[in-house]
Design a protein around this motif. Sequence first.
Motif, PDB file in Angstrom:
ATOM      1  N   GLY A 118       0.812  -1.213   0.000  1.00 34.62           N
ATOM      2  CA  GLY A 118       0.000   0.000   0.000  1.00 34.62           C
ATOM      3  C   GLY A 118       0.844   1.260   0.000  1.00 34.62           C
ATOM      4  N   VAL A 119       1.943   1.245   0.749  1.00 29.79           N
ATOM      5  CA  VAL A 119       2.828   2.415   0.820  1.00 29.79           C
ATOM      6  C   VAL A 119       3.722   2.509  -0.418  1.00 29.79           C
ATOM      7  CG1 VAL A 119       4.696   3.495   2.138  1.00 29.79           C
ATOM      8  CG2 VAL A 119       2.809   2.380   3.336  1.00 29.79           C
ATOM      9  N   LEU A 120       4.085   1.359  -0.959  1.00 31.05           N
ATOM     10  CA  LEU A 120       5.034   1.310  -2.070  1.00 31.05           C
ATOM     11  C   LEU A 120       4.539   2.055  -3.293  1.00 31.05           C
ATOM     12  CD1 LEU A 120       7.785  -0.160  -2.645  1.00 31.05           C
ATOM     13  CD2 LEU A 120       6.429  -1.846  -3.877  1.00 31.05           C
ATOM     14  N   GLU A 121       3.213   2.173  -3.446  1.00 27.89           N
ATOM     15  CA  GLU A 121       2.650   2.743  -4.657  1.00 27.89           C
ATOM     16  C   GLU A 121       2.897   4.243  -4.802  1.00 27.89           C
ATOM     17  OE1 GLU A 121      -1.333   1.758  -7.261  1.00 27.89           O
ATOM     18  OE2 GLU A 121      -1.451   1.759  -5.091  1.00 27.89           O
ATOM     19  N   GLY A 122       3.363   4.897  -3.746  1.00 22.82           N
ATOM     20  CA  GLY A 122       3.597   6.337  -3.820  1.00 22.82           C
ATOM     21  C   GLY A 122       4.695   6.702  -4.808  1.00 22.82           C
ATOM     22  N   PRO A 123       4.592   7.875  -5.453  1.00 20.37           N
ATOM     23  CA  PRO A 123       5.585   8.279  -6.453  1.00 20.37           C
ATOM     24  C   PRO A 123       6.964   8.545  -5.866  1.00 20.37           C
ATOM     25  CG  PRO A 123       4.071  10.092  -5.977  1.00 20.37           C
ATOM     26  CD  PRO A 123       3.518   8.875  -5.299  1.00 20.37           C
ATOM     27  N   LEU A 124       7.052   8.710  -4.550  1.00 17.10           N
ATOM     28  CA  LEU A 124       8.349   8.970  -3.924  1.00 17.10           C
ATOM     29  C   LEU A 124       9.029   7.688  -3.468  1.00 17.10           C
ATOM     30  CD1 LEU A 124       7.489  12.114  -1.761  1.00 17.10           C
ATOM     31  CD2 LEU A 124       8.390  12.001  -4.093  1.00 17.10           C
ATOM     32  N   HIS A 125       8.389   6.544  -3.727  1.00 14.43           N
ATOM     33  CA  HIS A 125       8.963   5.285  -3.252  1.00 14.43           C
ATOM     34  C   HIS A 125       9.065   4.308  -4.418  1.00 14.43           C
ATOM     35  CE1 HIS A 125      10.356   2.380  -0.525  1.00 14.43           C
ATOM     36  NE2 HIS A 125       9.265   2.067   0.139  1.00 14.43           N
ATOM     37  N   GLY A 126       8.245   3.268  -4.456  1.00  9.65           N
ATOM     38  CA  GLY A 126       8.388   2.236  -5.472  1.00  9.65           C
ATOM     39  C   GLY A 126       8.092   2.698  -6.882  1.00  9.65           C
ATOM     40  N   ALA A 127       7.236   3.711  -7.026  1.00  6.16           N
ATOM     41  CA  ALA A 127       6.862   4.177  -8.369  1.00  6.16           C
ATOM     42  C   ALA A 127       7.870   5.165  -8.950  1.00  6.16           C
ATOM     43  CB  ALA A 127       5.472   4.819  -8.326  1.00  6.16           C
ATOM     44  N   ALA A 128       8.916   5.498  -8.200  1.00  8.35           N
ATOM     45  CA  ALA A 128       9.875   6.500  -8.670  1.00  8.35           C
ATOM     46  C   ALA A 128      10.591   6.055  -9.937  1.00  8.35           C
ATOM     47  CB  ALA A 128      10.893   6.806  -7.566  1.00  8.35           C
ATOM     48  N   SER A 129      10.824   4.748 -10.095  1.00  9.13           N
ATOM     49  CA  SER A 129      11.528   4.277 -11.296  1.00  9.13           C
ATOM     50  C   SER A 129      10.699   4.512 -12.548  1.00  9.13           C
ATOM     51  CB  SER A 129      11.875   2.790 -11.161  1.00  9.13           C
ATOM     52  OG  SER A 129      10.700   2.009 -11.100  1.00  9.13           O
ATOM     53  N   GLY A 130       9.365   4.514 -12.415  1.00  5.36           N
ATOM     54  CA  GLY A 130       8.504   4.799 -13.563  1.00  5.36           C
ATOM     55  C   GLY A 130       8.681   6.218 -14.068  1.00  5.36           C
ATOM     56  N   LEU A 131       8.855   7.157 -13.149  1.00  8.62           N
ATOM     57  CA  LEU A 131       9.108   8.546 -13.538  1.00  8.62           C
ATOM     58  C   LEU A 131      10.446   8.664 -14.262  1.00  8.62           C
ATOM     59  CD1 LEU A 131       7.978  10.334 -10.231  1.00  8.62           C
ATOM     60  CD2 LEU A 131       6.642   9.960 -12.319  1.00  8.62           C
ATOM     61  N   ALA A 132      11.460   7.935 -13.767  1.00  5.97           N
ATOM     62  CA  ALA A 132      12.772   7.959 -14.415  1.00  5.97           C
ATOM     63  C   ALA A 132      12.693   7.292 -15.799  1.00  5.97           C
ATOM     64  CB  ALA A 132      13.796   7.248 -13.532  1.00  5.97           C
ATOM     65  N   HIS A 133      11.887   6.244 -15.918  1.00  4.99           N
ATOM     66  CA  HIS A 133      11.689   5.556 -17.203  1.00  4.99           C
ATOM     67  C   HIS A 133      11.142   6.532 -18.249  1.00  4.99           C
ATOM     68  CE1 HIS A 133      10.427   1.859 -19.576  1.00  4.99           C
ATOM     69  NE2 HIS A 133       9.657   2.787 -20.127  1.00  4.99           N
ATOM     70  N   ARG A 134      10.107   7.273 -17.874  1.00  6.17           N
ATOM     71  CA  ARG A 134       9.502   8.234 -18.816  1.00  6.17           C
ATOM     72  C   ARG A 134      10.475   9.359 -19.149  1.00  6.17           C
ATOM     73  NH1 ARG A 134       5.389   6.986 -15.068  1.00  6.17           N
ATOM     74  NH2 ARG A 134       3.708   5.745 -16.013  1.00  6.17           N
ATOM     75  N   LEU A 135      11.260   9.780 -18.169  1.00  8.14           N
ATOM     76  CA  LEU A 135      12.264  10.819 -18.413  1.00  8.14           C
ATOM     77  C   LEU A 135      13.280  10.343 -19.443  1.00  8.14           C
ATOM     78  CD1 LEU A 135      13.213  13.664 -17.121  1.00  8.14           C
ATOM     79  CD2 LEU A 135      14.928  12.274 -15.960  1.00  8.14           C
ATOM     80  N   LEU A 136      13.739   9.096 -19.303  1.00  6.00           N
ATOM     81  CA  LEU A 136      14.697   8.540 -20.257  1.00  6.00           C
ATOM     82  C   LEU A 136      14.118   8.488 -21.669  1.00  6.00           C
ATOM     83  CD1 LEU A 136      16.532   5.480 -18.617  1.00  6.00           C
ATOM     84  CD2 LEU A 136      17.556   7.551 -19.550  1.00  6.00           C
ATOM     85  N   LEU A 137      12.850   8.066 -21.773  1.00 10.79           N
ATOM     86  CA  LEU A 137      12.213   8.014 -23.090  1.00 10.79           C
ATOM     87  C   LEU A 137      12.149   9.397 -23.733  1.00 10.79           C
ATOM     88  CD1 LEU A 137       9.253   5.503 -22.543  1.00 10.79           C
ATOM     89  CD2 LEU A 137      11.446   5.076 -23.677  1.00 10.79           C
ATOM     90  N   ASP A 138      11.862  10.419 -22.931  1.00  8.98           N
ATOM     91  CA  ASP A 138      11.815  11.789 -23.460  1.00  8.98           C
ATOM     92  C   ASP A 138      13.185  12.230 -23.977  1.00  8.98           C
ATOM     93  OD1 ASP A 138       9.140  11.977 -22.871  1.00  8.98           O
ATOM     94  OD2 ASP A 138       9.419  13.074 -20.983  1.00  8.98           O
ATOM     95  N   VAL A 139      14.224  11.882 -23.216  1.00  8.12           N
ATOM     96  CA  VAL A 139      15.587  12.246 -23.626  1.00  8.12           C
ATOM     97  C   VAL A 139      15.954  11.521 -24.922  1.00  8.12           C
ATOM     98  CG1 VAL A 139      18.039  12.131 -23.004  1.00  8.12           C
ATOM     99  CG2 VAL A 139      16.333  12.772 -21.285  1.00  8.12           C
ATOM    100  N   LEU A 140      15.602  10.239 -25.019  1.00  6.67           N
ATOM    101  CA  LEU A 140      15.890   9.470 -26.241  1.00  6.67           C
ATOM    102  C   LEU A 140      15.120  10.027 -27.434  1.00  6.67           C
ATOM    103  CD1 LEU A 140      15.885   5.869 -24.708  1.00  6.67           C
ATOM    104  CD2 LEU A 140      17.858   7.042 -25.714  1.00  6.67           C
ATOM    105  N   ASP A 141      13.884  10.464 -27.193  1.00  7.20           N
ATOM    106  CA  ASP A 141      13.073  11.023 -28.286  1.00  7.20           C
ATOM    107  C   ASP A 141      13.659  12.336 -28.806  1.00  7.20           C
ATOM    108  OD1 ASP A 141      11.292   8.950 -28.282  1.00  7.20           O
ATOM    109  OD2 ASP A 141       9.790   9.962 -27.054  1.00  7.20           O
ATOM    110  N   LEU A 142      14.123  13.203 -27.882  1.00 12.07           N
ATOM    111  CA  LEU A 142      14.617  14.525 -28.266  1.00 12.07           C
ATOM    112  C   LEU A 142      16.102  14.531 -28.622  1.00 12.07           C
ATOM    113  CD1 LEU A 142      12.766  16.744 -25.629  1.00 12.07           C
ATOM    114  CD2 LEU A 142      12.198  16.447 -28.055  1.00 12.07           C
ATOM    115  N   GLY A 143      16.808  13.475 -28.200  1.00  8.77           N
ATOM    116  CA  GLY A 143      18.227  13.397 -28.510  1.00  8.77           C
ATOM    117  C   GLY A 143      19.125  14.172 -27.577  1.00  8.77           C
ATOM    118  N   SER A 144      18.542  14.795 -26.540  1.00  7.42           N
ATOM    119  CA  SER A 144      19.337  15.585 -25.594  1.00  7.42           C
ATOM    120  C   SER A 144      18.589  15.691 -24.271  1.00  7.42           C
ATOM    121  CB  SER A 144      19.615  16.978 -26.143  1.00  7.42           C
ATOM    122  OG  SER A 144      20.203  17.802 -25.154  1.00  7.42           O
ATOM    123  N   ALA A 145      19.351  15.692 -23.182  1.00  9.30           N
ATOM    124  CA  ALA A 145      18.728  15.817 -21.868  1.00  9.30           C
ATOM    125  C   ALA A 145      18.413  17.257 -21.507  1.00  9.30           C
ATOM    126  CB  ALA A 145      19.648  15.219 -20.795  1.00  9.30           C
TER     127      ALA A 145
END
Length: 425
Positions: A266-293
């Motif tokens: 129940g606690v793990l689902e928060g964006p500051l805990h277990g779900a944080a890697s999902g935010l990093a995943h989307r960030l990486l995809l954006d960087v790959l799409d644009l070609g620059s961080a």
Amino acid sequence: MRDREAATPGLEGRRLSTKETAELLGVKPETVYAYVSRGQLSSRRDPGGRGSTFDAKEVEALARRNRRETSGNSSSSTSGELSVRTRITLIDKDRYYFRGVDATELAARYSYEEIAEWLWTGELRPGVTFTAPEASVTVARRAVDALPEHSGPTDRLRVAAIAAAAADPLRFDLSEDAVLGTGRTLIPTLVAALPPLRHDHRDEGPLAHRLWGRLSGRTPDDVSLRVLDTALGLLVDHDLAASTLAVRVAASARAHAYAAVSAGLGVLEGPLHGAASGLAHRLLLDVLDLGSAAPVVADELRAGRRVPGLGHRLYPGEDPRARALFTLLEDMPGAAPALAAARDIVTTTARHTPLHANVDLALAVFTVSSGMSASAGETIFAIARTAGWIAHTLEEYEERPLRMRPSGRYVGERPPQPLPGPLGR
């Protein structure tokens, strides 16, 4: 070691009144009866009076235990943070240890299941694999299949854990052997309850192999499976993270192991805990799409958000879990673009604030490179951490019940306040 504190003279064999008991414990008389209701003290009605009496030896043992916990477990008056004794994980500078052994070295040499056994028992069982009873898997799958399509991974795992608990009539047995049995069957049940993404997927072999087919539709290579197994081992435990504290609170109330794991999920689902890697995943995809961080990081900073996957409050330097995973990812086929994007994120952000990559960014490189969804990291995190939660549940069962009960500091209106009237008058 046994307690060697000297006994108070003259208490042997005596019965104490409520007042004497309260004085010896240093608490109010009503707190004495709270101890009784929690099962920490036994009382006997005084036949010659209206009050209860207490065994002096039992009271003194409780007083000694409270003194130890006040010095070793209570929150620091300077830091204001809860501190709980544990033999499971030590975080020291930029390294962390499971039962005194370097966790990254354990993950490099042993499988996830072997590390789980080490955490639970202090013994290694080479080659151990976890298997789930067919009845448990059937019930869990049926429950998960009934969820809406948009349900997230933690939704599925939480429902699977509850279903598995309902299928286990012996779940209220809190003995060590019973809880170990629960851990060894619950973890593979959680994995088996997740829908497979490949039609030819088979539930055989190490847990990481079984989990892969529920995270990616690609055929795995040996290096990718090794990265997944290592990630599971590295994430098994990390001291008293928020979800682990919730697990210990549940175990302190003597909730069964399935319920304790459910509290953690129940606690793990928060964006500051277990779900944080999902935010990093989307960030990486954006960087790959644009070609620059640069434009991606700029958008994060402009919105007042912290850049996902960077920094960790417990590590002033590099997160050792990230360091271990990045080393393995260098040899993983197809990981080079995501690795380069991750380095670009770290370098670009360093112009604003010098932060190291944490395990969420490393996990995101793995999930992006493996063709997994953004929620895959959350699933990996939850499955891995379940083993740590079982370890903390076992440890908490050895402590006195309901010790995780802080007192509230009331800051509202002081009574007596007038009785409120109906609205609209």
